[in-house]
Design an enzyme around this catalytic site. Structure first.
Site, PDB file in Angstrom:
ATOM      1  N   HIS A 199       0.805  -1.231   0.000  1.00 13.33           N
ATOM      2  CA  HIS A 199       0.000   0.000   0.000  1.00 13.33           C
ATOM      3  C   HIS A 199       0.844   1.290   0.000  1.00 13.33           C
ATOM      4  O   HIS A 199       0.664   2.207   0.786  1.00 13.33           O
ATOM      5  CB  HIS A 199      -1.128   0.029   1.032  1.00 13.33           C
ATOM      6  CG  HIS A 199      -0.752  -0.221   2.476  1.00 13.33           C
ATOM      7  ND1 HIS A 199       0.116   0.568   3.163  1.00 13.33           N
ATOM      8  CD2 HIS A 199      -1.173  -1.151   3.352  1.00 13.33           C
ATOM      9  CE1 HIS A 199       0.224   0.134   4.402  1.00 13.33           C
ATOM     10  NE2 HIS A 199      -0.549  -0.925   4.543  1.00 13.33           N
ATOM     11  N   HIS A 244      -7.851  -7.977  13.200  1.00 15.08           N
ATOM     12  CA  HIS A 244      -8.283  -6.726  12.554  1.00 15.08           C
ATOM     13  C   HIS A 244      -8.611  -7.014  11.095  1.00 15.08           C
ATOM     14  O   HIS A 244      -8.144  -7.994  10.518  1.00 15.08           O
ATOM     15  CB  HIS A 244      -7.321  -5.557  12.780  1.00 15.08           C
ATOM     16  CG  HIS A 244      -6.185  -5.397  11.821  1.00 15.08           C
ATOM     17  ND1 HIS A 244      -5.229  -6.339  11.630  1.00 15.08           N
ATOM     18  CD2 HIS A 244      -5.836  -4.361  11.007  1.00 15.08           C
ATOM     19  CE1 HIS A 244      -4.334  -5.908  10.764  1.00 15.08           C
ATOM     20  NE2 HIS A 244      -4.686  -4.695  10.337  1.00 15.08           N
ATOM     21  N   GLU A 272      -8.097  -5.612   8.160  1.00  9.20           N
ATOM     22  CA  GLU A 272      -7.421  -5.150   6.951  1.00  9.20           C
ATOM     23  C   GLU A 272      -7.286  -6.320   5.964  1.00  9.20           C
ATOM     24  O   GLU A 272      -7.143  -7.486   6.356  1.00  9.20           O
ATOM     25  CB  GLU A 272      -6.043  -4.569   7.295  1.00  9.20           C
ATOM     26  CG  GLU A 272      -5.485  -3.778   6.125  1.00  9.20           C
ATOM     27  CD  GLU A 272      -4.320  -2.881   6.510  1.00  9.20           C
ATOM     28  OE1 GLU A 272      -3.868  -2.926   7.666  1.00  9.20           O
ATOM     29  OE2 GLU A 272      -3.868  -2.121   5.617  1.00  9.20           O
ATOM     30  N   ASP A 280      -5.068  -7.684   4.173  1.00  5.71           N
ATOM     31  CA  ASP A 280      -3.991  -8.676   4.174  1.00  5.71           C
ATOM     32  C   ASP A 280      -4.178  -9.776   5.212  1.00  5.71           C
ATOM     33  O   ASP A 280      -3.443 -10.770   5.197  1.00  5.71           O
ATOM     34  CB  ASP A 280      -2.608  -8.000   4.340  1.00  5.71           C
ATOM     35  CG  ASP A 280      -2.535  -7.038   5.503  1.00  5.71           C
ATOM     36  OD1 ASP A 280      -3.587  -6.592   5.980  1.00  5.71           O
ATOM     37  OD2 ASP A 280      -1.417  -6.709   5.927  1.00  5.71           O
ATOM     38  N   HIS A 335      -3.541  -0.706  14.356  1.00  8.46           N
ATOM     39  CA  HIS A 335      -3.589   0.607  13.742  1.00  8.46           C
ATOM     40  C   HIS A 335      -4.926   0.863  13.068  1.00  8.46           C
ATOM     41  O   HIS A 335      -5.085   1.889  12.412  1.00  8.46           O
ATOM     42  CB  HIS A 335      -2.428   0.734  12.722  1.00  8.46           C
ATOM     43  CG  HIS A 335      -2.582  -0.174  11.532  1.00  8.46           C
ATOM     44  ND1 HIS A 335      -2.607   0.330  10.259  1.00  8.46           N
ATOM     45  CD2 HIS A 335      -2.788  -1.480  11.414  1.00  8.46           C
ATOM     46  CE1 HIS A 335      -2.763  -0.678   9.394  1.00  8.46           C
ATOM     47  NE2 HIS A 335      -2.877  -1.773  10.088  1.00  8.46           N
ATOM     48  N   ASP A 348      -0.797  -6.567  13.634  1.00  2.41           N
ATOM     49  CA  ASP A 348       0.308  -5.865  12.956  1.00  2.41           C
ATOM     50  C   ASP A 348       1.377  -5.327  13.912  1.00  2.41           C
ATOM     51  O   ASP A 348       2.542  -5.181  13.524  1.00  2.41           O
ATOM     52  CB  ASP A 348      -0.233  -4.696  12.126  1.00  2.41           C
ATOM     53  CG  ASP A 348      -0.829  -5.157  10.802  1.00  2.41           C
ATOM     54  OD1 ASP A 348      -0.530  -6.284  10.375  1.00  2.41           O
ATOM     55  OD2 ASP A 348      -1.589  -4.385  10.199  1.00  2.41           O
ATOM     56  N   TYR A 398       8.654  -0.193  10.062  1.00  2.00           N
ATOM     57  CA  TYR A 398       7.222  -0.466  10.222  1.00  2.00           C
ATOM     58  C   TYR A 398       6.579   0.578  11.138  1.00  2.00           C
ATOM     59  O   TYR A 398       5.532   1.144  10.833  1.00  2.00           O
ATOM     60  CB  TYR A 398       7.007  -1.881  10.792  1.00  2.00           C
ATOM     61  CG  TYR A 398       5.600  -2.338  10.557  1.00  2.00           C
ATOM     62  CD1 TYR A 398       5.269  -3.041   9.403  1.00  2.00           C
ATOM     63  CD2 TYR A 398       4.576  -2.011  11.454  1.00  2.00           C
ATOM     64  CE1 TYR A 398       3.964  -3.420   9.149  1.00  2.00           C
ATOM     65  CE2 TYR A 398       3.280  -2.383  11.206  1.00  2.00           C
ATOM     66  CZ  TYR A 398       2.977  -3.089  10.059  1.00  2.00           C
ATOM     67  OH  TYR A 398       1.667  -3.440   9.806  1.00  2.00           O
ATOM     68  N   HIS A 408       3.020 -10.087  10.675  1.00  2.00           N
ATOM     69  CA  HIS A 408       4.024  -9.968   9.606  1.00  2.00           C
ATOM     70  C   HIS A 408       5.400 -10.247  10.193  1.00  2.00           C
ATOM     71  O   HIS A 408       5.749  -9.729  11.258  1.00  2.00           O
ATOM     72  CB  HIS A 408       4.084  -8.549   9.034  1.00  2.00           C
ATOM     73  CG  HIS A 408       2.825  -8.101   8.365  1.00  2.00           C
ATOM     74  ND1 HIS A 408       2.407  -8.586   7.147  1.00  2.00           N
ATOM     75  CD2 HIS A 408       1.889  -7.198   8.750  1.00  2.00           C
ATOM     76  CE1 HIS A 408       1.274  -7.999   6.806  1.00  2.00           C
ATOM     77  NE2 HIS A 408       0.929  -7.160   7.760  1.00  2.00           N
TER      78      HIS A 408
HETATM   79 FE   LIG Z   1      -2.936  -3.781   9.156  1.00  2.00          FE
HETATM   80 FE   LIG Z   2      -0.958  -6.260   8.103  1.00  2.00          FE
END
Ligand SMILES: [Fe+2]
Ligand SMILES: [Fe+2]
Ligand SMILES: Cc1cc2nc3c(=O)[nH]c(=O)nc-3n(C[C@H](O)[C@H](O)[C@H](O)COP(=O)(O)O)c2cc1C
Length: 414
Positions: free
Chosen positions: A24, A78, A80, A82, A145, A164, A196, A229
């Protein structure tokens, strides 16, 4: 990559993405991983899913341990893309599973998928789910986040699955911190954590500090942190917690980042005497040319440094567009505790240096004024002025650093 048992009966079932370079908008020179975890307890429980492109990798990892229809619970930390992206496929294979998610997460999830036939349970901080010998305890971490972010602590395994937070974009054949530092290096791991944090978590420093303190207050006994990650922290989970506390406190090196762009090299030529002035004052300096450097790298170097000088020529009465782009990124990341200054070359009316100072002030960043503007090319006296400008700026930066930051206290206040 095969599944890996990270704790008794708890498996990494994620995917390694060696090829991704743009995440992103951020560069990921080392690729990334999408970690998810399968808890093989009386009630088999999956925590998060992998990015949709890797869904079949994730599914085959799960199949190597269990028939997916036997999965009882799915935790979504979460929503998101991914980590949520494969959920529709998983729900095809495990239609009777119950999804555990926060209230806001549920609202968002309904926008991604048709959830009408899914069993969904909303959870909040303190709620638990007993899977057998293990109990999952949910900890909401809103805005870390995403608004719906939470973490899942596995009681009995001393394991925090942290979505994350504490992660890094690193594709690797190793899964754990000790393996990574043995085969690559601690420096690379630390740099990836900073990268990050700087690019994703910089705006949330206060929240991060209070969440880490809250987790400490909850008395959770953590000996492993497994993010969504990159590398799992098993040898030294305290390392990443301390790094986050330090970054949340605004800790930085006594260093100045010079971040600039140029059309005809005059602004570029200014960077050299400015840099010499800085290093003669005993302060470290890093010079970064925009357009030659990915934006996320410029942001990381900004974040590592106590202060930043931004250089820009004037183009059509305005700041140079790549510099404006950098400043827009930076503004969104809401940095604090960094001292700013500006310089640049112009031809007639000027404007870039003023634009930069206006922007710093608008961002409520402390500034050293005035900046320095040179008409067209540098003459000898301009070299000297730039050198003095660099030297004085570095002096002020050192005082700023020593006054407020060398005693940064990253402990939780009671
Ligand atoms: Fe995320
Ligand atoms: Fe992520
Ligand atoms: C397309 C273009 C537009 C420019 N517009 C302005 C301007 O509006 N005001 C000004 O002071 N200088 C303007 N300049 C002059 C540059 O700011 C000047 O050449 C400066 O020395 C360039 O610095 P650089 O070598 O770091 O690119 C313009 C130059 C170009 C090429």
């Amino acid at each position: 990559m095969n599944v890996i048992e990270i704790k008794p009966g708890i498996y990494w079932t994620g995917a390694v993405d060696w090829a991704v370079r743009d995440f992103h908008g951020y560069v990921t020179p080392s690729g990334t991983t999408y970690n998810n975890y399968l808890i093989m307890d009386d009630e088999p429980t999956l925590v998060d899913t992998v990015k949709h492109d890797f869904v079949e990798v994730g599914v085959s990892n799960i199949r190597s341990l269990i028939d997916p229809s036997k999965i009882k619970n799915i935790v979504i930390n979460h929503i998101e893309n991914d980590h949520l992206g494969s959920l529709d496929r998983i729900m095809e294979l495990s239609p009777s599973a119950t999804i555990y998610i926060t209230k806001r997460g549920r609202q968002g999830m309904d926008r991604f998928f048709d959830t009408t036939s899914w069993n969904i349970k909303e959870v909040k901080t303190g709620d638990t789910l007993k899977t057998g010998k293990y109990t999952l305890r949910f900890v909401e971490t809103p805005m870390l986040h995403w608004p719906d972010s939470m973490m899942t602590y596995v009681e009995g395994a001393k394991l925090l699955i942290s979505q994350d937070a504490f992660g890094q974009h690193l594709a690797s054949t190793t899964r754990f911190d000790d393996e990574f530092t043995a085969s690559v290096s601690m420096t690379e791991l630390e740099d990836s954590v900073i990268d990050y944090y700087a690019n994703i978590l910089m705006p949330f420093g206060k929240l991060i500090k209070s969440k880490i303190c809250e987790i400490k207050d909850m008395g959770l006994d953590i000996d492993m942190i497994a993010p969504d990650h990159g590398i799992i922290w098993r040898a030294d989970p305290g390392k990443v917690l301390n790094m986050y506390m330090d970054m949340a406190e605004g800790k930085a090196k006594l260093q100045i980042a010079i971040i600039y762009d140029t059309m005809w090299h005059s602004t570029e030529h200014m960077t050299l005497p400015v840099m010499r002035g800085i290093i003669d004052e005993g302060v470290a300096c890093k010079v970064i040319k925009l357009r030659a450097t990915p934006m996320s790298v410029a942001i990381k170097e900004f974040w590592k440094s106590r202060a930043c000088l931004v250089g820009s020529p004037t183009l059509n009465n305005e700041v140079f567009p790549s510099v404006a782009e950098f400043m827009i990124h930076l503004k969104g990341l809401r940095p604090t505790d960094r001292l700013m200054g500006a310089f640049g070359s112009y031809g007639w009316g000027g404007g870039a240096v003023k634009w930069l100072y206006d922007t710093f002030k608008n961002m409520k960043l402390p500034v050293v004024e005035p900046g320095i503007a040179v008409q067209y090319r540098l003459r000898n006296e301009d070299h000297e002025k730039c050198y003095e400008f660099g030297r004085n700026f570095a002096k002020t930066v050192r005082e700023f650093h020593e006054k407020g930051y060398n005693t940064a206290n990253s402990a939780c206040q009671k």
